[in-house]
Design an enzyme around this catalytic site. Structure first.
Site: not given
Length: 301
Positions: A226-227
């Site tokens: 996600k990051v």
DNA sequence: AGCCAGGACACGA
DNA sequence: TCGTGTCATGGC
């Protein structure tokens, strides 16, 4: 997504006026949660203050006009045009996404004029390491704390530049903890060390294709899928990235999967299939749409 | 008081 | 490969 629009730029009393862009909403773009250094000036209207590339920017939108308040030299204007991608024809992007299905049409309607800004990879990387299990308001606070502690003051603005890798590298983990970074402090320090020492070249990562770049970013502590997708989308121009956070997970499950819980991997594959090269923009409209029910006071400050 | 926030990670099955 | 507890911090 061609960058083809001709912009009209004019100066008056030290302020600069930019015209000629299409669908763009300054407040929506600055406060949607993609970047963390914008502060709405005044309780209403379209006035935003922020820091980009070490410059303090004071911007005001008046319908089809974007005013850059002084000091507004040529380089600053170039930074603004670049950052907001003002030469890009965005109406076509929004029309494409809205045409996918009624849900996406509603999502676009909820945040029309939302642009994906071109952040600096280094600042974006640290910001999204900070974002892990954190709120937008708290992320903004921590990023501001880091800037005040190890960045440089900008004129008389009371704002600070985001610290360069070498400057942040000098901070100990305990120092970073005092900025309220919590359990992410170790990850921040490790990222600063690796970038400062040239073990990780973010420009080289930017030059890679989406898959290779993502694989490279995920090697960092504190950087998962996600990051990595956020950094790729918001600072490296990988518009096929589709970051799946708790909001997107809920929105997609409810709006597309009949309420059945779906793994993040399935959601990513579904998005790649459904949105293709527009996945990043589609994600931002869905994110804004999903958060619409939350009052404003919970999102700013 | 307990849950949540633009998650990642180690661990166990 | 997939679920679960844990990690600081602040607002509700």
């Amino acid at each position: 997504m061609g960058e083809s629009r001709k912009l009209a730029v004019s100066w008056r009393d030290g302020a600069c006026s930019i015209r000629g862009f299409d669908s763009f909403d300054l407040h929506t773009t600055c406060q949607c949660g993609q970047a963390f250094r914008w502060v709405r000036a005044g309780n209403a209207g379209q006035l935003e203050e922020g820091v980009v590339q070490g410059r303090f920017l004071r911007l005001e939108q008046r319908d089809a006009e974007l005013v850059v308040h002084p000091p507004a030299d040529d380089e600053t204007i170039a930074v603004v045009v670049d950052y907001f991608r003002l030469r890009q024809s965005h109406t076509a992007v929004e029309a494409s996404i809205a045409g996918i299905d009624p849900t996406m049409a509603a999502a676009v309607d909820s945040a029309r004029g939302l642009r994906l800004v071109a952040q600096e990879p280094w600042e974006c990387l640290i910001s999204y390491i900070v974002s892990a299990n954190n709120s937008v308001a708290q992320i903004s606070r921590v990023v501001e704390n880091l800037s005040r502690a190890w960045g440089k003051p900008i004129g008389s603005s009371s704002r600070y530049s985001f610290p360069a890798p070498g400057d942040l590298e000098r901070a100990s983990q305990a120092d970073v903890l005092t900025c309220k970074a919590g359990f992410r402090s170790r990850s921040i320090c490790e990222a600063a060390r690796r970038v400062a020492r040239g073990e990780l070249d973010l420009n080289a990562v930017t030059a890679m294709d989406y898959r290779a770049a993502k694989q490279e970013l995920i090697r960092l502590r504190g950087v998962g899928e996600k990051v990595a997708d956020c950094v790729l989308l918001f600072s490296m121009g990988k518009f096929e990235a589709f970051p799946v956070d708790v909001w997107i997970e809920r929105a997609v499950r409810h709006l597309y999967f009949g309420g059945e819980k779906t793994s993040q991997r399935d959601i990513r594959e579904w998005a790649e299939d459904k949105f293709g090269d527009l996945a990043g923009y589609a994600q931002e409209y869905l994110f804004a749409y999903a958060r619409l029910a939350i009052p404003d006071r919970l999102r700013s400050g």
